[in-house]
Design an enzyme around this catalytic site. Structure first.
Site, PDB file in Angstrom:
ATOM      1  N   CYS B  86       0.847  -1.196   0.000  1.00 25.52           N
ATOM      2  CA  CYS B  86       0.000   0.000   0.000  1.00 25.52           C
ATOM      3  C   CYS B  86       0.885   1.250   0.000  1.00 25.52           C
ATOM      4  O   CYS B  86       1.564   1.525  -0.963  1.00 25.52           O
ATOM      5  CB  CYS B  86      -0.957  -0.062   1.194  1.00 25.52           C
ATOM      6  SG  CYS B  86      -2.385   1.027   1.035  1.00 25.52           S
ATOM      7  N   HIS B 203      -3.528  -5.743   1.025  1.00 27.17           N
ATOM      8  CA  HIS B 203      -2.875  -5.919   2.323  1.00 27.17           C
ATOM      9  C   HIS B 203      -2.813  -7.393   2.718  1.00 27.17           C
ATOM     10  O   HIS B 203      -3.716  -7.875   3.421  1.00 27.17           O
ATOM     11  CB  HIS B 203      -3.656  -5.170   3.402  1.00 27.17           C
ATOM     12  CG  HIS B 203      -3.476  -3.685   3.365  1.00 27.17           C
ATOM     13  ND1 HIS B 203      -2.415  -3.053   3.957  1.00 27.17           N
ATOM     14  CD2 HIS B 203      -4.223  -2.714   2.792  1.00 27.17           C
ATOM     15  CE1 HIS B 203      -2.514  -1.745   3.766  1.00 27.17           C
ATOM     16  NE2 HIS B 203      -3.608  -1.507   3.060  1.00 27.17           N
ATOM     17  N   GLU B 205      -1.104  -8.726   4.970  1.00 25.00           N
ATOM     18  CA  GLU B 205      -0.990  -8.878   6.437  1.00 25.00           C
ATOM     19  C   GLU B 205      -2.359  -8.856   7.108  1.00 25.00           C
ATOM     20  O   GLU B 205      -2.484  -9.214   8.264  1.00 25.00           O
ATOM     21  CB  GLU B 205      -0.071  -7.790   7.007  1.00 25.00           C
ATOM     22  CG  GLU B 205      -0.683  -6.408   7.215  1.00 25.00           C
ATOM     23  CD  GLU B 205      -0.812  -5.569   5.949  1.00 25.00           C
ATOM     24  OE1 GLU B 205      -0.593  -6.105   4.834  1.00 25.00           O
ATOM     25  OE2 GLU B 205      -1.148  -4.364   6.061  1.00 25.00           O
TER      26      GLU B 205
END
Lengths: 779, 234
Positions: B86, B203, B205
């Protein structure tokens, strides 16, 4: 008639320090100047009594801000005292920056809701953004790390370009601020009705977690400790915002009031957040408070007031953005992202170093004294000297006469029989209702919010309540905001009860035990008897429900004077409720999960269409009738039953019935899943008019789905809890039919149409151009 | 082995990346502050999401001048694996470690929702655990994720198998509706010429724990760990 409070017994001030001389260049204090500061003659008399002399211009400004409705709660304080505020799990009740409750395992949850209504009516983007900023600071000044935000919004109908402009600006403002700081938005609500034309409501709620021992209060204690201004510099924005927030808007509020709207900087906020938490953990400070409404004035005087100490500060030491600011301006500025910190004497350099690490400033501006005075100097010359306690707590409070408006009584008593027959084809009525912005998906809104940052969001916006896990434990926190202003307009007491009941229902649908409440009381002008009536009734209803549900009110916010050209908003006492899940892995969503699951209804359908979205949307904006009755004891039984079902992992889904009634609740569950819409096959046997059974908004109802094998067990558990439960039908095939039969009419449509209507309604409305005022850069 | 997570002022996914790395056996995540001038003995570097320096000027434009970025550039040029997620992707583009730029979403709105991305190549240290053509469900959350580059750059990315992820439908089709931000060639992630620097907008994560939803992001971190372990043993 108003009656000033009698709590002004010991207000006479010890005057050991010399009274200030009028500051050269300041206006003379005249009746007009006093009136311009929003102070009544009677209030001014009291100021003269407290000071024993004429106030200086600076002092007048200080009183005006502190005794505004926004800071002084003068028309609401006595009502607020009716609310239950105590429970064994309440660590901090009303009066601090935020309420705090024990959530187990040594952890505490700070949470609060706050309004930013008038600024958002004038400058929606900045108004909403700074609303989020302010509530986040209220949380981290308690020592808690913000973990979630919610937003409760009200606008006029979206057919108006102006309302679309306000709505899109507010959503962008809420989003941009929270996204940048990195706090997930986990829910909230929005409601559209012509009653909010000109007076949108923007209430933002935030939650933060901390170890219990990290709790810190906004107190200026320890004589000789140093007051430090921390964070952003002070500018001329937002001067007298608190007073502005306590007045009615008029046609010409728009442009002329923009200087009273603050400008937010979420990047500075993020730095301030990290710096503040580091400061609190460092042990170098004893108190910290946001310079929020009424800026330096309220933070310094409230911190002194709470500690029973005094403060002296020199405005010439405050870091400013522009030259030539007067003490009056510095004291009343509402520039954002600033804090007042009380550093231990001798620890100032440590404080400065921590702030420097985060690229922020910290400057000593004064110190804690023991004389009980709020003393302001400019380059050593006293410009204000006011006893702190009478300033913060001596604001006159009023109990006014409340009389219900005749027109409301007439509307409530209106016979609605003619509306019980369908307007046209039932299915068409249903699809129109489902496409109402009060029923349709809010995806257009929450997709502009980061909902998953912090990797803790277990249930994202779109369901009944947002759920986050508590890091390092099995536990979770659920939160919701609720209030149907139409119900409150027609019957403020029942409406407020309904708001509390719906909030609790939303929480139990996710498996969370309702634990505590923060409230945001949005009303019109309290000096009008029919408005004061609404306030009193709503508070009484709220108190009754919160008492019975054991969900104490730990703080909140009051926003009055929400009127434009004499027209008030609906009474809108927003409930922000939090709940705790012992095992967050047991949480349940609102969407149907699997074909063949058994659909059950808990609670009773009644012939109640008063105040419904159906009447408003399909009968030309009609707002009439008795709002749905709230049976608090039945609600309590329902809560316990749903919690027991979740505890035993028996539920595949649970969804509260609210605006749009049972038919819309079924639709929302059918199309709410990630894997695409599922069909519905339901038969209702109630001997009620189909309009009432399908679209009526009776409270105390939850639609659940369970594995067919556990149907008997679930029915048995409900019976044991004294909750009526029955099988409605089954979940159908993916992309199948949405079919709901009643004895005298039925809904039949492909569930894909339901899906499309539900998700496309709001984007389609917003695709029309907004009316953007010239020069606005944010829309 | 240690993996560095860089914290810029305004980073807000640093702790999320730290947590995702911590779930990996044998990996010790460590934060590095933007004012640090050295990475220490780390095996890989993550540039997390957020709004570094408030995204003033342009997303990532100021962060590239942070003291730590000299060390990151040096690390990358020496072949060390670097992942920018990002805002981290935006920083990598601004720093010249990756070509192209990320401009405002076509919708002109911030967009936050799960998307489908198709794995285009497994020939990277970050995607070896996936199958080519595998479709992942991973959240995006950005206002400026619209990938743009000169036609010749795009042609080179295509021709050298450097497009790692593309936005797609659930069954892997590249329809206009599946492209959430208007990115050229549906690009969601790319690697540099030496294939050791990855930038991606989604994302991963946020997609590693079952409690929070799909776990399709795990493969990326596992691939990285396996790559580093293999490198350490040979």
């Amino acid at each position: 008639m108003s009656t000033p409070s009698e709590q002004d017994g010991a207000l006479a001030a010890p005057r050991e320090t010399p009274p200030p001389d009028p500051r050269p260049g300041d206006p003379e204090i005249t009746a007009v100047v006093v009136a311009d500061h929003g102070l009544s003659e009677e209030e001014y008399e009291r100021i003269l009594g407290i000071l024993g002399r004429t106030p200086t211009f600076t002092e007048l400004g200080v009183f005006s801000a502190m005794w505004s409705e926004h800071c002084g709660y003068k028309n609401s304080k006595r009502l607020l005292q009716l609310l239950p505020t105590k429970a064994p799990w309440v660590i901090q009740g009303p009066g601090e920056n935020a309420g705090v409750i024990d959530v187990g395992q040594g952890l505490a949850l700070a949470f609060k809701i706050e309004s930013h209504n008038p600024p958002s009516a004038v400058e929606p983007y900045q108004g909403a953004a700074t609303g989020v900023g302010g509530i986040l600071r209220d949380i981290f000044t308690m020592g808690a790390r913000p973990v979630a935000v919610l937003d409760s919004l009200r606008f006029g109908d979206l057919t108006s370009g102006r309302n679309r402009y306000l709505f899109s600006g507010v959503v962008k403002g809420v989003g941009d601020y929270g996204n940048c700081v990195g706090i997930p938005n986990i829910g909230g609500e929005v409601f559209f009705d012509r009653a909010y034309d000109g007076n949108p409501l923007v209430n933002a709620m935030a939650l933060g977690l901390m170890k219990e021992e990290d709790l810190i209060l906004g107190e200026a204690s320890g004589v000789g400790n140093t007051l430090m201004a921390v964070g952003a510099r002070t500018g001329r924005d937002g001067i007298h915002g608190a007073t502005f927030a306590s007045e009615e808007l008029s046609e010409d509020s728009d442009e002329a009031s923009r200087p009273q709207v603050q400008v937010g900087d979420p990047f500075t906020e993020k730095l301030l957040l990290e710096a503040s938490l580091e400061l609190i953990k460092s042990g170098h400070i004893v108190g910290i408070q946001d310079m929020g409404a009424a800026g330096l004035t309220s933070s310094a005087s409230e911190m002194a007031g709470r500690a029973g100490s005094g403060v002296v500060l020199d405005t010439a030491l405050v870091p400013v953005r522009e030259l030539g600011m007067t003490p009056y301006e510095i004291l009343l500025s509402e520039s954002q992202e600033r804090m007042l910190v009380v550093a231990k004497r001798g620890h100032e350099e440590h404080v400065r170093k921590i702030l420097e690490k985060w690229e922020l400033e910290a400057e000593p501006v004064g110190e804690v004294t023991d004389d009980g005075h709020f003393r302001i100097e400019e380059d050593g010359v006293v410009v204000a000297n006011i006893p702190a306690l009478p300033l913060t707590d001596g604001c006159p409070t009023y109990e006014r006469e409340g009389i219900e408006a005749d027109e409301v009584r007439e509307l409530r008593e209106r016979d609605l029989t003619e509306f019980l027959s369908p307007k046209g084809d039932l299915t068409e009525d249903f699809l129109e209702l489902l496409g109402s912005p009060n029923v349709a998906s809010r995806r257009w809104i929450y997709e502009q919010f980061d909902t998953t940052v912090r990797t803790s969001t277990v249930i994202r916006p779109g369901g009944d309540a947002g759920v986050i896990r508590i890091d390092g434990t099995d536990r979770g926190i659920a939160a919701t905001t609720d209030c149907n202003g139409r119900y409150c307009y027609l019957d403020p007491r029942e409406g407020a009860k309904a708001a509390v009941a719906e909030a609790a229902r939303n929480l139990v649908c996710t498996g969370a035990l309702p634990t505590a409440v923060t409230n945001n009381l949005n009303f019109g002008n309290p000096l009008k008897p029919h408005i004061y009536f609404q306030m009193r009734e709503a508070v009484l209803g709220m108190a009754e429900a919160c008492e019975l549900f054991e969900t104490p009110v730990t703080g909140g916010n009051v926003s009055l004077y929400n009127e434009t050209d004499g027209l008030a908003i609906y009474p809108t006492p927003v409930i922000g409720m939090v709940g705790v899940l012992d095992d967050v892995s047991k949480t349940v969503g609102h969407a149907f999960r699997a074909e063949g699951d058994c659909i059950l209804l808990l609670g009773e359908n009644r012939e109640e269409i008063g105040g419904s979205e159906y009447l408003y949307r399909l009968h030309d904006g009609l707002v009439a009738g008795h709002p749905p009755v709230v049976d608090l004891l039945a609600e309590r039984r329902l809560q316990h039953a749903v919690l027991a079902l979740v505890q035993n992992r028996l539920l595949h889904s649970a969804h509260d019935c609210s605006e749009g009634g049972l038919a819309c609740a079924l639709a929302q569950s059918a199309v709410g899943g990630e894997g695409g819409p599922l069909g519905v096959e339901v038969s209702l046997h109630d001997r009620l008019a189909p309009v009432a059974v399908l679209f009526g908004e009776s409270t105390g109802r939850v639609v659940i789905t369970v594995d067919p094998a556990s149907e008997g067990e679930v029915l048995g558990m409900c019976r044991n809890h004294g909750v009526s439960a029955r099988v409605l039908g089954t979940v159908g095939a993916p992309h199948g039919e949405f079919r709901v039969d009643t004895p005298s009419g039925h809904l039949r449509t492909p569930v894909d149409d339901v899906f499309q209507r539900y998700y496309d309604a709001l984007p389609n409305l917003m695709d029309q151009d907004p009316d953007i005022p010239e020069g606005d850069i944010h829309a | 082995m240690k993996i560095a997570v860089i914290t810029f002022p305004g980073s807000n996914c640093d702790h999320d990346c730290y947590r995702a790395l911590k779930l990996l056996d044998g990996v010790t995540p460590e934060f590095r502050w933007h004012r640090d001038t050295s990475l220490g003995d780390v095996a890989a570097v993550i540039l997390p999401g957020g709004f570094s320096y408030g995204d003033y000027l342009r997303a990532g434009a100021i962060a590239r001048f942070s003291p730590i970025m000299d060390a990151v550039v040096e690390f990358a040029e020496a072949g060390g694996p670097v992942v920018g997620i990002c805002n981290g992707f935006q920083v990598l583009c601004e720093a010249g470690l990756l070509p192209g730029a990320l401009v405002r979403n076509e919708s002109l709105r911030f967009q936050s929702h799960p998307v489908h991305i198709r794995v285009e190549t497994t020939r990277t240290p970050f995607t070896s655990e996936y199958e080519e053509g595998q479709v992942l469900r991973i959240p995006i959350a950005h206002g400026e994720g619209n990938y743009h580059a000169e036609p010749e750059v795009l042609a080179e990315l295509e021709g050298t198998d450097r497009i790692v992820f593309r936005y797609s439908t659930a069954d892997g089709k590249l329809t206009p509706e599946a492209n959430p931000n208007g990115s050229a060639h549906h690009i969601a992630g790319i690697v540099n010429e030496h294939r050791n620097v990855l930038g991606m907008m989604p994302h991963p994560e946020r997609a590693v724990e079952e409690l929070l939803g799909p776990t399709d992001g795990r493969g990326l971190f596992q691939s990285l760990r396996n790559h580093l372990t293999a490198g350490a043993t040979t």
